[in-house]
Motif scaffolding. Structure first.
Motif, PDB file in Angstrom:
ATOM      1  N   GLU A 153     111.914-107.137  42.477  1.00 29.94           N
ATOM      2  CA  GLU A 153     113.135-107.882  42.671  1.00 29.94           C
ATOM      3  C   GLU A 153     113.003-109.340  42.228  1.00 29.94           C
ATOM      4  OE1 GLU A 153     114.784-107.661  46.603  1.00 29.94           O
ATOM      5  OE2 GLU A 153     114.165-105.586  46.798  1.00 29.94           O
ATOM      6  N   TYR A 154     111.850-109.934  42.383  1.00 33.55           N
ATOM      7  CA  TYR A 154     111.667-111.347  42.042  1.00 33.55           C
ATOM      8  C   TYR A 154     111.375-111.494  40.555  1.00 33.55           C
ATOM      9  CZ  TYR A 154     111.608-111.955  47.016  1.00 33.55           C
ATOM     10  OH  TYR A 154     111.972-111.952  48.329  1.00 33.55           O
ATOM     11  N   TRP A 155     111.928-112.533  39.969  1.00 35.63           N
ATOM     12  CA  TRP A 155     111.733-112.772  38.556  1.00 35.63           C
ATOM     13  C   TRP A 155     111.799-114.271  38.279  1.00 35.63           C
ATOM     14  CZ3 TRP A 155     115.733-115.350  36.277  1.00 35.63           C
ATOM     15  CH2 TRP A 155     116.979-115.284  36.915  1.00 35.63           C
ATOM     16  N   TYR A 156     111.415-114.632  37.078  1.00 39.12           N
ATOM     17  CA  TYR A 156     111.536-116.022  36.624  1.00 39.12           C
ATOM     18  C   TYR A 156     111.797-116.018  35.126  1.00 39.12           C
ATOM     19  CZ  TYR A 156     106.900-115.743  34.584  1.00 39.12           C
ATOM     20  OH  TYR A 156     105.823-115.377  33.813  1.00 39.12           O
ATOM     21  N   ARG A 157     112.332-117.121  34.659  1.00 40.32           N
ATOM     22  CA  ARG A 157     112.570-117.331  33.234  1.00 40.32           C
ATOM     23  C   ARG A 157     112.363-118.823  32.964  1.00 40.32           C
ATOM     24  NH1 ARG A 157     118.034-115.968  32.600  1.00 40.32           N
ATOM     25  NH2 ARG A 157     117.335-113.853  32.964  1.00 40.32           N
ATOM     26  N   LEU A 158     111.611-119.123  31.939  1.00 42.69           N
ATOM     27  CA  LEU A 158     111.397-120.517  31.553  1.00 42.69           C
ATOM     28  C   LEU A 158     112.326-120.861  30.401  1.00 42.69           C
ATOM     29  CD1 LEU A 158     107.508-120.651  31.598  1.00 42.69           C
ATOM     30  CD2 LEU A 158     109.076-121.501  33.340  1.00 42.69           C
ATOM     31  N   GLY A 159     112.713-122.117  30.322  1.00 42.62           N
ATOM     32  CA  GLY A 159     113.560-122.567  29.234  1.00 42.62           C
ATOM     33  C   GLY A 159     113.482-124.067  29.084  1.00 42.62           C
ATOM     34  N   GLY A 193     114.909-115.828  40.556  1.00 45.97           N
ATOM     35  CA  GLY A 193     115.931-115.020  41.182  1.00 45.97           C
ATOM     36  C   GLY A 193     115.377-113.872  41.980  1.00 45.97           C
ATOM     37  N   CYS A 194     116.246-113.409  42.830  1.00 44.98           N
ATOM     38  CA  CYS A 194     116.064-112.198  43.615  1.00 44.98           C
ATOM     39  C   CYS A 194     117.471-111.754  43.972  1.00 44.98           C
ATOM     40  CB  CYS A 194     115.199-112.456  44.840  1.00 44.98           C
ATOM     41  SG  CYS A 194     114.895-110.945  45.778  1.00 44.98           S
ATOM     42  N   LYS A 195     117.903-112.073  45.162  1.00 41.01           N
ATOM     43  CA  LYS A 195     119.291-111.792  45.539  1.00 41.01           C
ATOM     44  C   LYS A 195     120.222-112.876  44.988  1.00 41.01           C
ATOM     45  CE  LYS A 195     118.219-109.095  49.583  1.00 41.01           C
ATOM     46  NZ  LYS A 195     116.868-109.188  50.019  1.00 41.01           N
ATOM     47  N   SER A 219     106.792-117.825  48.173  1.00 35.93           N
ATOM     48  CA  SER A 219     106.921-118.899  47.185  1.00 35.93           C
ATOM     49  C   SER A 219     108.370-119.083  46.760  1.00 35.93           C
ATOM     50  CB  SER A 219     106.060-118.598  45.958  1.00 35.93           C
ATOM     51  OG  SER A 219     104.690-118.635  46.287  1.00 35.93           O
ATOM     52  N   TYR A 220     109.067-117.992  46.522  1.00 35.09           N
ATOM     53  CA  TYR A 220     110.479-118.039  46.135  1.00 35.09           C
ATOM     54  C   TYR A 220     111.288-118.805  47.184  1.00 35.09           C
ATOM     55  CZ  TYR A 220     115.253-116.290  45.371  1.00 35.09           C
ATOM     56  OH  TYR A 220     116.612-116.184  45.177  1.00 35.09           O
ATOM     57  N   ASN A 221     111.065-118.467  48.445  1.00 44.48           N
ATOM     58  CA  ASN A 221     111.809-119.126  49.526  1.00 44.48           C
ATOM     59  C   ASN A 221     111.471-120.607  49.632  1.00 44.48           C
ATOM     60  OD1 ASN A 221     113.394-116.928  50.389  1.00 44.48           O
ATOM     61  ND2 ASN A 221     111.657-116.080  51.491  1.00 44.48           N
ATOM     62  N   THR A 222     110.270-120.980  49.229  1.00 47.20           N
ATOM     63  CA  THR A 222     109.872-122.389  49.248  1.00 47.20           C
ATOM     64  C   THR A 222     110.492-123.151  48.083  1.00 47.20           C
ATOM     65  OG1 THR A 222     107.773-121.905  50.342  1.00 47.20           O
ATOM     66  CG2 THR A 222     107.914-123.984  49.123  1.00 47.20           C
ATOM     67  N   ILE A 223     110.359-122.598  46.874  1.00 43.36           N
ATOM     68  CA  ILE A 223     110.745-123.367  45.687  1.00 43.36           C
ATOM     69  C   ILE A 223     112.239-123.328  45.386  1.00 43.36           C
ATOM     70  CG2 ILE A 223     108.433-123.125  44.702  1.00 43.36           C
ATOM     71  CD1 ILE A 223     109.538-121.129  42.686  1.00 43.36           C
ATOM     72  N   TYR A 261     118.484-119.330  40.967  1.00 45.50           N
ATOM     73  CA  TYR A 261     118.369-120.779  41.071  1.00 45.50           C
ATOM     74  C   TYR A 261     117.786-121.316  39.782  1.00 45.50           C
ATOM     75  CZ  TYR A 261     119.014-119.930  46.033  1.00 45.50           C
ATOM     76  OH  TYR A 261     119.521-119.542  47.237  1.00 45.50           O
ATOM     77  N   GLN A 262     118.149-122.552  39.460  1.00 50.49           N
ATOM     78  CA  GLN A 262     117.569-123.231  38.311  1.00 50.49           C
ATOM     79  C   GLN A 262     116.901-124.501  38.794  1.00 50.49           C
ATOM     80  OE1 GLN A 262     119.429-123.032  34.489  1.00 50.49           O
ATOM     81  NE2 GLN A 262     119.223-125.246  34.226  1.00 50.49           N
ATOM     82  N   LEU A 263     115.630-124.651  38.429  1.00 50.92           N
ATOM     83  CA  LEU A 263     114.843-125.815  38.820  1.00 50.92           C
ATOM     84  C   LEU A 263     114.540-126.646  37.579  1.00 50.92           C
ATOM     85  CD1 LEU A 263     113.883-123.186  40.597  1.00 50.92           C
ATOM     86  CD2 LEU A 263     112.295-124.816  41.529  1.00 50.92           C
ATOM     87  N   ALA A 264     114.814-127.924  37.647  1.00 50.07           N
ATOM     88  CA  ALA A 264     114.474-128.840  36.555  1.00 50.07           C
ATOM     89  C   ALA A 264     113.010-129.237  36.736  1.00 50.07           C
ATOM     90  CB  ALA A 264     115.381-130.061  36.583  1.00 50.07           C
ATOM     91  N   LEU A 265     112.132-128.597  35.988  1.00 49.54           N
ATOM     92  CA  LEU A 265     110.697-128.832  36.151  1.00 49.54           C
ATOM     93  C   LEU A 265     110.330-130.279  35.846  1.00 49.54           C
ATOM     94  CD1 LEU A 265     109.274-125.555  34.573  1.00 49.54           C
ATOM     95  CD2 LEU A 265     109.509-126.101  36.998  1.00 49.54           C
ATOM     96  N   SER A 266     111.032-130.894  34.923  1.00 53.26           N
ATOM     97  CA  SER A 266     110.731-132.273  34.533  1.00 53.26           C
ATOM     98  C   SER A 266     110.920-133.243  35.698  1.00 53.26           C
ATOM     99  CB  SER A 266     111.639-132.700  33.380  1.00 53.26           C
ATOM    100  OG  SER A 266     111.538-131.794  32.313  1.00 53.26           O
TER     101      SER A 266
END
Length: 131
Positions: free
Chosen positions: A1-7, A18-20, A120-124, A23-28
């Motif tokens: 269910e958990y996934w990530y995508r970098l861009g 994502g999961c349910k 980790s998902y719930n934290t970040i 979210y988008q996180l600005a890594l910079s």
């Protein structure tokens, strides 16, 4: 269910998770500690998938298939690995001890990594915006 995508855009690197929900996180914009937590999440997801795929490949070749093998492991998950291996050897004709051990270890490792990724998902996710 958990996934990530970098861009990235012209100005910022980002990671979608994502999961349910997504979210988008600005890594910079994140501190090095938070970036490290995001990297850990990515490693947990990748490693979980890898271990689960190894489990599935071996278990799919058995006479009962990977879903039945997974069910046997889950039913006996509270027992030590050696007991689960014995259960599999009893239940699956022609299975070698080595294959049974590999299936159990890969399944348990994938399960543990999945739980870590969930934490980790719930934290970040709170460091980003819901999309």
């Amino acid at each position: 269910e958990y996934w990530y995508r970098l861009g990235d855009t012209k100005k910022k690197d980002y990671m979608q998770i994502g999961c349910k929900a997504k979210y988008q996180l600005a890594l910079s914009n994140l501190s090095s500690t938070k970036k490290s937590r995001c990297s850990s999440y990515r490693r947990q997801i990748s490693s979980c998938i890898s271990h689960f795929n190894k489990f599935k490949r071996t278990a799919a070749a058995t006479s009962i298939g990977w879903k039945a093998v997974a069910a046997l492991i889950i039913v006996n998950i509270l027992y030590p690995s050696s007991v689960i291996v014995d259960v599999l050897l009893t239940a699956i004709t022609g299975l070698t001890a080595s294959a049974a051990y590999n299936m159990v270890e890969n399944f348990i490792t994938a399960r543990s990594l999945y739980k870590q990724a969930e934490k980790s998902y719930n934290t970040i996710k709170v460091w980003g915006r819901k999309i």
